[in-house]
Write an enzyme that holds these catalytic residues in place. Structure first.
Site, PDB file in Angstrom:
ATOM      1  N   LYS A  77       3.399   4.185 -10.010  1.00 33.36           N
ATOM      2  CA  LYS A  77       2.156   4.121  -8.890  1.00 33.36           C
ATOM      3  C   LYS A  77       2.461   5.502  -7.844  1.00 33.36           C
ATOM      4  O   LYS A  77       1.224   6.064  -7.627  1.00 33.36           O
ATOM      5  CB  LYS A  77       2.527   2.796  -7.928  1.00 33.36           C
ATOM      6  CG  LYS A  77       1.835   2.676  -6.836  1.00 33.36           C
ATOM      7  CD  LYS A  77       0.236   2.514  -7.049  1.00 33.36           C
ATOM      8  CE  LYS A  77      -0.576   2.842  -5.808  1.00 33.36           C
ATOM      9  NZ  LYS A  77      -1.208   1.892  -5.073  1.00 33.36           N
ATOM     10  N   GLU A  97      -1.128  -1.816  -7.403  1.00 34.00           N
ATOM     11  CA  GLU A  97      -2.396  -1.673  -7.301  1.00 34.00           C
ATOM     12  C   GLU A  97      -2.875  -0.477  -7.457  1.00 34.00           C
ATOM     13  O   GLU A  97      -2.491   0.459  -6.757  1.00 34.00           O
ATOM     14  CB  GLU A  97      -2.975  -2.419  -5.820  1.00 34.00           C
ATOM     15  CG  GLU A  97      -4.225  -2.718  -5.786  1.00 34.00           C
ATOM     16  CD  GLU A  97      -4.601  -3.646  -6.950  1.00 34.00           C
ATOM     17  OE1 GLU A  97      -5.297  -3.293  -7.733  1.00 34.00           O
ATOM     18  OE2 GLU A  97      -3.960  -4.823  -7.038  1.00 34.00           O
ATOM     19  N   CYS A 109      -2.618   5.238   1.853  1.00 35.70           N
ATOM     20  CA  CYS A 109      -1.751   5.576   0.517  1.00 35.70           C
ATOM     21  C   CYS A 109      -1.092   6.988   0.398  1.00 35.70           C
ATOM     22  O   CYS A 109       0.045   7.205   0.145  1.00 35.70           O
ATOM     23  CB  CYS A 109      -2.335   5.056  -0.759  1.00 35.70           C
ATOM     24  SG  CYS A 109      -2.412   3.136  -0.492  1.00 35.70           S
ATOM     25  N   PHE A 110      -2.206   7.909   0.187  1.00 36.71           N
ATOM     26  CA  PHE A 110      -1.719   9.247  -0.281  1.00 36.71           C
ATOM     27  C   PHE A 110      -0.633   9.778   0.396  1.00 36.71           C
ATOM     28  O   PHE A 110       0.480  10.208  -0.049  1.00 36.71           O
ATOM     29  CB  PHE A 110      -2.735  10.145  -0.441  1.00 36.71           C
ATOM     30  CG  PHE A 110      -3.863   9.881  -1.453  1.00 36.71           C
ATOM     31  CD1 PHE A 110      -3.579   8.994  -2.422  1.00 36.71           C
ATOM     32  CD2 PHE A 110      -5.040  10.469  -1.491  1.00 36.71           C
ATOM     33  CE1 PHE A 110      -4.456   8.850  -3.477  1.00 36.71           C
ATOM     34  CE2 PHE A 110      -5.879  10.404  -2.605  1.00 36.71           C
ATOM     35  CZ  PHE A 110      -5.653   9.357  -3.678  1.00 36.71           C
TER      36      PHE A 110
HETATM   37  C1  UDX Z   1      -1.490  -2.023   1.222  1.00 40.49           C
HETATM   38  C2  UDX Z   1      -0.478  -2.225   0.379  1.00 40.49           C
HETATM   39  O1  UDX Z   1       0.060  -3.381   0.379  1.00 40.49           O
HETATM   40  C3  UDX Z   1       0.664  -1.119   0.617  1.00 40.49           C
HETATM   41  O2  UDX Z   1       1.574  -1.282  -0.540  1.00 40.49           O
HETATM   42  C4  UDX Z   1      -0.100   0.062   0.449  1.00 40.49           C
HETATM   43  O3  UDX Z   1       0.910   1.231   0.311  1.00 40.49           O
HETATM   44  C5  UDX Z   1      -0.929   0.188   1.763  1.00 40.49           C
HETATM   45  O4  UDX Z   1      -1.953  -0.617   1.683  1.00 40.49           O
HETATM   46  P1  UDX Z   1      -2.971  -3.190   2.905  1.00 40.49           P
HETATM   47  O5  UDX Z   1      -3.091  -4.444   2.320  1.00 40.49           O
HETATM   48  O6  UDX Z   1      -3.910  -2.109   3.026  1.00 40.49           O
HETATM   49  O7  UDX Z   1      -1.604  -2.829   2.316  1.00 40.49           O
HETATM   50  O8  UDX Z   1      -2.205  -3.448   4.441  1.00 40.49           O
HETATM   51  P2  UDX Z   1      -2.851  -4.309   5.399  1.00 40.49           P
HETATM   52  O9  UDX Z   1      -4.301  -4.244   5.509  1.00 40.49           O
HETATM   53  O10 UDX Z   1      -2.169  -3.687   6.777  1.00 40.49           O
HETATM   54  O11 UDX Z   1      -2.383  -5.728   5.063  1.00 40.49           O
HETATM   55  C6  UDX Z   1      -0.881  -6.262   5.055  1.00 40.49           C
HETATM   56  C7  UDX Z   1      -1.157  -7.596   5.732  1.00 40.49           C
HETATM   57  O12 UDX Z   1       0.178  -8.288   5.682  1.00 40.49           O
HETATM   58  C8  UDX Z   1      -1.482  -7.691   7.320  1.00 40.49           C
HETATM   59  O13 UDX Z   1      -2.643  -8.525   7.350  1.00 40.49           O
HETATM   60  C9  UDX Z   1      -0.312  -8.210   7.945  1.00 40.49           C
HETATM   61  O14 UDX Z   1      -0.371  -9.139   9.136  1.00 40.49           O
HETATM   62  C10 UDX Z   1       0.559  -8.999   6.970  1.00 40.49           C
HETATM   63  N1  UDX Z   1       1.826  -9.230   6.998  1.00 40.49           N
HETATM   64  C11 UDX Z   1       2.584  -8.203   7.634  1.00 40.49           C
HETATM   65  C12 UDX Z   1       2.330 -10.413   6.734  1.00 40.49           C
HETATM   66  O15 UDX Z   1       1.718 -11.374   6.568  1.00 40.49           O
HETATM   67  N2  UDX Z   1       3.815 -10.631   6.890  1.00 40.49           N
HETATM   68  C13 UDX Z   1       4.585  -9.626   7.229  1.00 40.49           C
HETATM   69  O16 UDX Z   1       5.860  -9.906   7.295  1.00 40.49           O
HETATM   70  C14 UDX Z   1       4.141  -8.492   7.592  1.00 40.49           C
HETATM   71  C1  UDX Z   2      -6.137   5.645  -3.349  1.00 39.39           C
HETATM   72  C2  UDX Z   2      -6.112   5.723  -4.903  1.00 39.39           C
HETATM   73  O1  UDX Z   2      -7.191   6.240  -5.304  1.00 39.39           O
HETATM   74  C3  UDX Z   2      -5.822   4.354  -5.532  1.00 39.39           C
HETATM   75  O2  UDX Z   2      -5.839   4.213  -6.741  1.00 39.39           O
HETATM   76  C4  UDX Z   2      -4.601   3.867  -4.903  1.00 39.39           C
HETATM   77  O3  UDX Z   2      -4.322   2.566  -5.294  1.00 39.39           O
HETATM   78  C5  UDX Z   2      -4.747   3.868  -3.336  1.00 39.39           C
HETATM   79  O4  UDX Z   2      -4.914   5.115  -2.783  1.00 39.39           O
HETATM   80  P1  UDX Z   2      -8.062   5.048  -1.493  1.00 39.39           P
HETATM   81  O5  UDX Z   2      -7.102   5.594  -0.730  1.00 39.39           O
HETATM   82  O6  UDX Z   2      -8.744   3.824  -1.319  1.00 39.39           O
HETATM   83  O7  UDX Z   2      -7.313   5.018  -2.839  1.00 39.39           O
HETATM   84  O8  UDX Z   2      -9.267   6.266  -1.749  1.00 39.39           O
HETATM   85  P2  UDX Z   2      -9.347   7.378  -2.551  1.00 39.39           P
HETATM   86  O9  UDX Z   2     -10.896   7.398  -2.893  1.00 39.39           O
HETATM   87  O10 UDX Z   2      -8.374   7.724  -3.343  1.00 39.39           O
HETATM   88  O11 UDX Z   2      -9.681   8.642  -1.365  1.00 39.39           O
HETATM   89  C6  UDX Z   2      -8.616   9.201  -0.864  1.00 39.39           C
HETATM   90  C7  UDX Z   2      -9.105  10.313   0.321  1.00 39.39           C
HETATM   91  O12 UDX Z   2      -9.185  11.377  -0.485  1.00 39.39           O
HETATM   92  C8  UDX Z   2     -10.201   9.789   1.035  1.00 39.39           C
HETATM   93  O13 UDX Z   2     -10.196  10.303   2.282  1.00 39.39           O
HETATM   94  C9  UDX Z   2     -11.436  10.681   0.370  1.00 39.39           C
HETATM   95  O14 UDX Z   2     -12.377  11.152   1.075  1.00 39.39           O
HETATM   96  C10 UDX Z   2     -10.455  11.820  -0.251  1.00 39.39           C
HETATM   97  N1  UDX Z   2     -11.118  12.719  -1.327  1.00 39.39           N
HETATM   98  C11 UDX Z   2     -11.269  11.722  -2.519  1.00 39.39           C
HETATM   99  C12 UDX Z   2     -11.465  14.050  -1.286  1.00 39.39           C
HETATM  100  O15 UDX Z   2     -11.309  14.789  -0.347  1.00 39.39           O
HETATM  101  N2  UDX Z   2     -11.949  14.429  -2.384  1.00 39.39           N
HETATM  102  C13 UDX Z   2     -12.080  14.074  -3.629  1.00 39.39           C
HETATM  103  O16 UDX Z   2     -12.418  14.412  -4.707  1.00 39.39           O
HETATM  104  C14 UDX Z   2     -11.725  12.550  -3.742  1.00 39.39           C
END
Ligand code: UDX
Ligand code: UDX
Length: 465
Positions: free
Chosen positions: A222, A162, A278-279
């Site tokens: 990714k 993603e 993520c980062f």
């Molecule tokens: C994401 C991405 O999937 C992950 O790869 C990325 O690096 C971090 O963000 P995200 O959707 O943001 O995850 O995480 P979260 O909002 O915590 O959702 C994960 C869900 O999976 C939770 O609602 C949790 O309850 C569920 N879960 C977890 C299950 O249903 N089964 C499990 O065994 C573990």
């Molecule tokens: C990131 C990636 O952009 C996305 O492609 C990946 O799938 C998941 O991780 P996200 O973490 O949701 O997405 O937000 P992003 O907009 O990338 O911002 C990450 C952090 O960097 C935030 O705290 C943001 O404020 C900061 N940021 C971003 C800066 O400080 N400066 C910038 O110029 C851009």
């Protein structure tokens, strides 16, 4: 092969919005999102779509359109797996907090649990799609578990990372720069599985924007993309410190640098540090993988991006203390913004958590306002760090409902999330109601030079001016 039923395990920030958009764009495919967290599923099914558990601009309208038609949320994981031709794994993969790779490697226990459950339940062939960001070669482990614990059915594993960013998730899903699909492209079955997923996305994404690769390239792409993005922020943040010392203005530097078409203007905004789920996690993962192959220089190179980010958060907080005459003990400090960026209620790894923790070390009284984050989340975030007791946190940190209330009678205010509404506050009135001299620490460079000069604040902006 035509996909008729999709199941997604994990109704989080990634699974929820992604499946909502797939359901919206593919009305003939049934999409069921399952999660072991019952409360989350109840919220996704709330009659009032404004109460769904994830805030993303535009998301509630899509859920309203598709829910009950071909989009379903359920806790019955087995039933959804059984029915599906294609299963997305979208569970979280936090950094390990124990054992080998502690603090670095991704914890894959949830992924493994999912794989075992899929293997146990499946009675016909299925395509399993890794949606979660995973260490390179996880697909191999998944395949081993599926093949060795299953009922003799065939599994094809795809990697489909993603790239959506929170706050713009719906837009990113509807108009992606690219869709990446990794699969076993050396076999006919693998190619068929890849094509089945291509066909899903082709409902709305032009085919030339759908890239197909081998599984490992997809997994590594990714991690690389997130590392490159974070590296740009750490690069400009490194310059921000130098700007503050030399009198240069980091936005001017960023503009000049970004106008070089080879560099480009995006992701060059200096800040108090990047956050988000993520980062940091993905870079730590990259560092761990590199180390495990003995690639010390590669590991050290990427680790520096994290070191710089930690430094930025710490130096911002310590600069606040220094500027406030070296003590904030018993002083009221307002924090505007708790989310890791604007337009999301997500707080994972938000700089605000670390800055506040630092201020608590110095015994400040902190008052927080964020338009989308609930008070309980703020307390949980601070408690999770383990630096201060729950009692101390709840005594020292107050959460209020407006920016004005947060700033009233405060010694200093600090902007930590770039919410648009903070730009339009009546800053003059806020200033009048603060103790003097009143300080403003802008960690997002939200207020421009003119606003700064018009009000009486003692002003500090990350990156100078
Ligand atoms: C994401 C991405 O999937 C992950 O790869 C990325 O690096 C971090 O963000 P995200 O959707 O943001 O995850 O995480 P979260 O909002 O915590 O959702 C994960 C869900 O999976 C939770 O609602 C949790 O309850 C569920 N879960 C977890 C299950 O249903 N089964 C499990 O065994 C573990
Ligand atoms: C990131 C990636 O952009 C996305 O492609 C990946 O799938 C998941 O991780 P996200 O973490 O949701 O997405 O937000 P992003 O907009 O990338 O911002 C990450 C952090 O960097 C935030 O705290 C943001 O404020 C900061 N940021 C971003 C800066 O400080 N400066 C910038 O110029 C851009």
């Amino acid at each position: 092969m035509k996909i008729k039923n999709i199941c997604c395990i994990g109704a989080g920030y990634v699974g929820g919005p992604t499946m909502a958009v797939i359901a919206q764009k593919c009305p003939e495919i049934n999409v069921t999102v399952v999660d072991i967290n019952e409360k989350r599923i109840v919220a996704w099914n709330d009659e009032d779509v404004e109460n769904i558990p994830i805030y993303e601009p535009g998301l509630s309208d899509i859920v309203k359109e598709a829910r009950g038609r071909n989009l379903f949320f359920s806790t019955d994981v087995d039933a959804a797996i059984d029915k599906a031709d294609m299963i997305f794994i979208s569970v979280n993969t936090p950094t390990k907090t124990y054992g080998i790779g502690k603090g670095m490697a991704a914890d894959l226990k949830f992924i493994e649990l999912c794989a075992r459950q899929i293997a146990r339940v499946s009675k016909n062939d299925k395509i399993v799609v890794e949606k979660s960001t995973l260490p390179v070669r996880t697909a191999e482990a998944l395949k081993n578990i599926l093949d060795n614990t299953g009922n003799g059915v065939n599994f094809q594993i795809l990697s489909n990372p993603e790239f959506l960013a929170e706050g713009t998730a719906v837009q990113d899903l509807q108009n992606p720069d690219r869709i990446l699909i990794g699969g076993d492209i050396d076999t006919a079955e693998g190619l068929d599985a890849v094509q089945a997923l291509v066909d899903v996305y082709a409902h709305w994404v032009p085919e030339e924007n759908i890239l197909t690769t081998n599984v490992w390239s997809s997994e590594l792409s990714k991690l690389s993309a997130n590392a490159f993005l974070a590296q740009r922020i750490s690069s400009i943040n490194a310059m921000s410190e130098l700007c503050e010392k030399t009198g240069a203005d980091v936005d001017e530097v960023a503009k000049a640098v970004g106008m070089d078409s080879r560099i480009g203007p995006k992701f060059l905004k200096a800040s108090v540090g990047f956050g988000g789920s993520c980062f940091q996690k993905d870079i730590l993962n990259l560092v761990y993988i590199s180390k495990s192959f003995g690639l010390t220089e590669v590991a050290d190179y990427w680790e520096q991006v994290i070191i710089m980010n930690d430094h930025q958060k710490r130096r911002f907080a310590s600069n606040m203390v220094k500027t406030l005459y070296n003590t904030v003990s018993g002083k009221k400090i307002a924090i505007l913004g708790w989310a890791f960026k604007k337009d999301t209620n997500d707080t994972r790894e938000s700089a605000a958590i670390y800055v506040t923790d630092y201020l608590l070390n110095e015994q400040a009284d902190v008052v927080v306002y964020d338009p989308k984050v609930k008070a309980e989340q703020i307390y949980v975030d601070l408690e999770y760090l383990g630096t201060h007791s729950s009692e101390e946190i709840r005594n020292r940190v107050k959460v209020v409902n407006t920016a004005e209330e947060a700033c009233k009678d405060a010694h200093a205010v600090s902007i930590l999330t770039e919410w648009d509404e903070f730009k339009n506050l009546d800053w003059k009135a806020i200033y009048e109601n603060m103790l003097k001299p009143a300080f403003l620490f802008d960690g997002r460079r939200l207020l421009d030079r003119k606003t700064k000069e018009e009000i009486g604040f003692e002003f500090y902006s990350i990156g100078g001016y």
